[in-house]
Design an enzyme around this catalytic site. Structure first.
Site, PDB file in Angstrom:
ATOM      1  N   CYS A 110      38.169  49.244  34.465  1.00 57.40           N
ATOM      2  CA  CYS A 110      38.420  47.910  35.009  1.00 57.40           C
ATOM      3  C   CYS A 110      37.733  46.882  34.116  1.00 57.40           C
ATOM      4  O   CYS A 110      36.593  47.089  33.688  1.00 57.40           O
ATOM      5  CB  CYS A 110      37.870  47.827  36.442  1.00 57.40           C
ATOM      6  N   GLU A 154      46.045  46.513  40.388  1.00 58.74           N
ATOM      7  CA  GLU A 154      46.003  45.036  40.514  1.00 58.74           C
ATOM      8  C   GLU A 154      46.161  44.594  41.965  1.00 58.74           C
ATOM      9  O   GLU A 154      45.457  43.672  42.408  1.00 58.74           O
ATOM     10  CB  GLU A 154      47.096  44.394  39.645  1.00 58.74           C
ATOM     11  N   HIS A 157      42.933  44.627  43.700  1.00 63.38           N
ATOM     12  CA  HIS A 157      42.053  43.484  43.395  1.00 63.38           C
ATOM     13  C   HIS A 157      42.315  42.319  44.349  1.00 63.38           C
ATOM     14  O   HIS A 157      41.405  41.580  44.689  1.00 63.38           O
ATOM     15  CB  HIS A 157      42.239  43.012  41.950  1.00 63.38           C
TER      16      HIS A 157
END
Ligand SMILES: O=C(O)C[C@@H](Cc1ccccc1)[C@H](O)SCc1ccccc1
Ligand code: NI
Length: 183
Positions: A110, A154, A157
Site C-alpha cells: 500500500c 481501493e 480505502h
C-alpha cells in the site's frame, strides 16, 4: 502534481474514516482530484518521472490517501489479458460478487504503508462495480483476476479498511503502525 509527500501514511485518521459520497454532476474540484490521482499513477509507472520525483509505483490510489475523505479513486494498470484500465471512478459500489475468493500469492502492499506486511489478503474472485466516470456518466464494470483485486483494495480505502485488516492471524501489534510514524 501529486508526489509522495502528499500521500497520507498509516496512523493518520483519514485512512480509517468512511469517505463521503460526492455530488453529481461532479464539481470541477472532484474532477481535478480524479485527474491528479490518475496522473500520479501514470507518473509513478514512468521510470524517468518516478526516479526524478522519487515516486513509489502504484496501480491504484484512493482519495483518502491524499487526505480527501471522498468516495473517489483512480486505477491505472493492465489486467492479465492486457486489457488496460485507466480511469477515475466516483461513488463506486459493489453490486454483486462471487463467493469464490482469490488472492495475490505474494500478498499486497500500500502506498500509505511504509513497511512490508506478510500474508495473503482474501478477495472476491469476481465482482461487479457500478459508479460514475470522470464525466459523471454511469459505468458498470465486471471484474475478475488482478484488476478485481486492485479495485477491492481501493474500495476498502473508501471504507477505512487497510489490506492488512484482512490478513488472517495477524496480531494487533502487527496491525498498528510502528511508533514514530508520521500522522
Ligand atoms: O495503496 C494503494 O492503494 C495502491 C496500491 C494498490 C494495490 C496494492 C496491492 C494489490 C493491489 C492494489 C499500490 O498499487 S501498491 C504498489 C503496487 C505497484 C504495482 C503493482 C502492485 C502493487
Ligand atoms: Ni492502499
Amino acid at each position: 502534481m501529486i508526489t509522495m509527500d502528499q500521500i497520507v501514511r498509516e496512523g493518520h485518521p483519514v485512512l480509517r474514516q468512511v469517505a463521503q459520497p460526492v455530488n453529481l454532476p461532479l464539481t470541477v474540484e472532484d474532477k481535478n482530484t480524479l485527474q491528479s490521482m490518475l496522473e500520479f499513477l501514470k507518473n509513478s509507472q514512468d521510470p524517468d518521472i518516478a526516479e526524478k520525483y522519487d515516486l513509489r509505483p502504484g496501480v491504484g490510489l484512493a482519495a483518502p490517501q491524499i487526505g480527501v475523505a471522498k468516495r473517489l479513486f483512480a486505477v491505472h494498470t493492465t489486467d492479465e489479458n492486457g486489457k488496460e484500465y485507466s480511469l477515475g471512478i466516483a461513488n463506486p459500489k459493489v453490486v454483486s460478487h462471487s463467493v469464490e475468493q482469490n488472492e495475490l500469492e505474494n500478498g499486497e502492499g500500500c502506498l500509505s504503508v511504509d513497511r512490508e506486511i506478510e500474508g495473503v489478503v482474501p478477495r472476491h474472485s469476481r465482482l461487479t462495480v457500478k459508479g460514475f466516470d470522470q464525466n459523471g456518466d454511469p459505468i458498470t464494470l465486471r471484474l475478475r483476476g488482478y484488476i478485481a483485486i486492485v479495485f477491492q483494495h481501493e474500495l476498502d480505502h473508501l471504507d477505512g479498511i487497510m489490506f492488512y485488516d484482512r490478513i488472517e492471524g495477524l496480531s494487533d501489534a502487527q496491525k498498528r503502525p510502528l511508533p514514530g510514524f508520521a500522522l
